[in-house]
Scaffold this active site. Sequence first.
Site, short mmCIF file in Angstrom:
data_model
loop_
_atom_site.label_atom_id
_atom_site.label_comp_id
_atom_site.label_asym_id
_atom_site.label_seq_id
_atom_site.Cartn_x
_atom_site.Cartn_y
_atom_site.Cartn_z
N GLU A 145 -76.22 18.90 89.74
CA GLU A 145 -77.38 18.81 89.16
C GLU A 145 -77.92 17.50 89.60
O GLU A 145 -79.04 17.21 89.23
CB GLU A 145 -77.40 19.16 87.48
CG GLU A 145 -77.08 20.46 87.07
CD GLU A 145 -77.07 20.54 85.59
OE1 GLU A 145 -77.81 19.67 84.83
OE2 GLU A 145 -76.41 21.27 84.96
N ASP B 14 -59.33 9.98 85.73
CA ASP B 14 -57.86 9.69 85.64
C ASP B 14 -57.16 10.85 85.21
O ASP B 14 -57.54 11.89 84.39
CB ASP B 14 -57.77 8.80 84.45
CG ASP B 14 -56.48 8.40 84.05
OD1 ASP B 14 -55.95 7.31 84.93
OD2 ASP B 14 -55.93 8.71 83.11
#
Length: 554
Positions: free
Chosen positions: A266, A207
């Site tokens: 990751e 956002d």
Amino acid sequence: MTTQLGRQGSDWWRGAVIYQIYPRSFQDTNGDGIGDLKGVIERLDYIASLNVDAIWLSPFFTSPMKDFGYDISDYRGVDPMFGSLEDFDRLVEAAHARGLRVTIDQVLSHTSDQHPWFAESRASRDNARADWYVWADARPDGAPPTNWQSVFGGSAWQWDTRRCQYYLHNFLSSQPDLNFRNPEVVEAILGEVRFWLERGVDGFRLDAVNFCTHGELRDNPPRESSAEGFLGVRPDNPYGFQLHHHDKTQPENLAFLEKLRALLDEYPGTTSVGEVGDDDSLGVMAAYTQGGKRLHMAYSFDLLGERHDPAFLRDTLTEMEARIGDGWPCWALGNHDVTRLASRWNAENDAAKLRLYLAFLLTQRGSVCLYQGEELGLPEATLTFEQLVDPAGITFWPAYKGRDGCRTPLPWAAQAAQAGFSGGAPWLPIPEAHRALAVDRQEADPAALLHATRALLAFRRTQPALVKGDIRYHPVRDEVLCLERAYQGQRLLVALNFSDQARELPAPQAARPLDAAPELVNGTWTNGRLRLPPHGIAIARCPQSDAEDTSWDV
């Protein structure tokens, strides 16, 4: 917690269709009038039937709900009105079992003023988190440090008597901005993101992501004319009177986005899509997604306004293509912050127009966000002032009615109490006009927009050129938007008639209709001519050897 689906297909997001769920208005299972996570689980078969690739859940985190979840007081908690962490885990598992990936909102630039971090920060100027938010002294006359304006109206600075300083809030005064210039804040935020990655989420919608860093505490310059307004901001809001040079979209934000991307990397198969609002939103989209080191994709408000003539659409998209390079856009025609598409683009009860707009969205280069209810063609709900709960609507009434009109509950059953949404009184009223467009009504009508949406989404999945291909735009002629998509030897021609009149255009001789195209693709290609009915849609295959044919460039 990880799942097999969530960690496979590292580029699944490229060209994906993501269905946005506003949880409090999707499905209520406990009768309190507010949708919940169990309701989402209950309706996952419906979502999967649409042939989308993922869901995006608007905030369900612990919150005082002053901005309906975009004011978070606990990044790791599910607000009890939506359920529990266990419910969320079950949702992820159930979605993955249906081939749906799960993305969630993350509000990183600010928290609620009820977050424990802010409670500690405001307590004194020398505590461990004193510098976790953006604090500044008053000017000598007591005025705020700068002239920066809040998106929700008024100064972006709020005086705090505990510290005798102002704190920055780009949105509500109850949404203080975090200080991303503090490395401890950056690490803490990344830790909150990692929490959800460990729970198996496949991505994040970020956002207002260009608000994470602020610049020097200097006044923003005024616009030459306040009537120009600002993209996504109404002319009655003083936020649009300024050029926002110092309060957002700062170069330092790029370093944060690189750290965020490194974390996501990751977890192979995860993704990010950033919401950006700026004068140069296309440039920000490009900068935030290029090079594979920042966001995977980004979207802006460029297609979320009222203008939708084909020349404007082509110009906007052509500029984006010229600037984005190896970056990747995400496009939406509606969401929880703007007037519903059917009303905003003059298509209420006009299935032909809505099919055209859907075809337009699904044939562009990029990924797609589809807001709940767009598959039904829901119009904007008309509410009285007394029915409003959105703080923006209450502040700017009557010039602006707020965002409640696009957030009313989804109608599932035309004749059921509360349209099948809840066993209790809903948090926002359900318009009678929405009952006629309820899911059960459209399921029973083969000509309904719901079936057209499913058909077009299913067709798009079978066309690699539409999902991942390059794009080339041709001149707009007689209100017909013409483009082509190409990928690994497949070349498709697309023509979209934005006129309410039939059109006939010259077309490449080699163009051939696609046998797999659904009935809503209703243009005809014959002997170098293309015929389109009013608001018609045409898609054809054409050999790469014919790529230099200039028929469409006349």
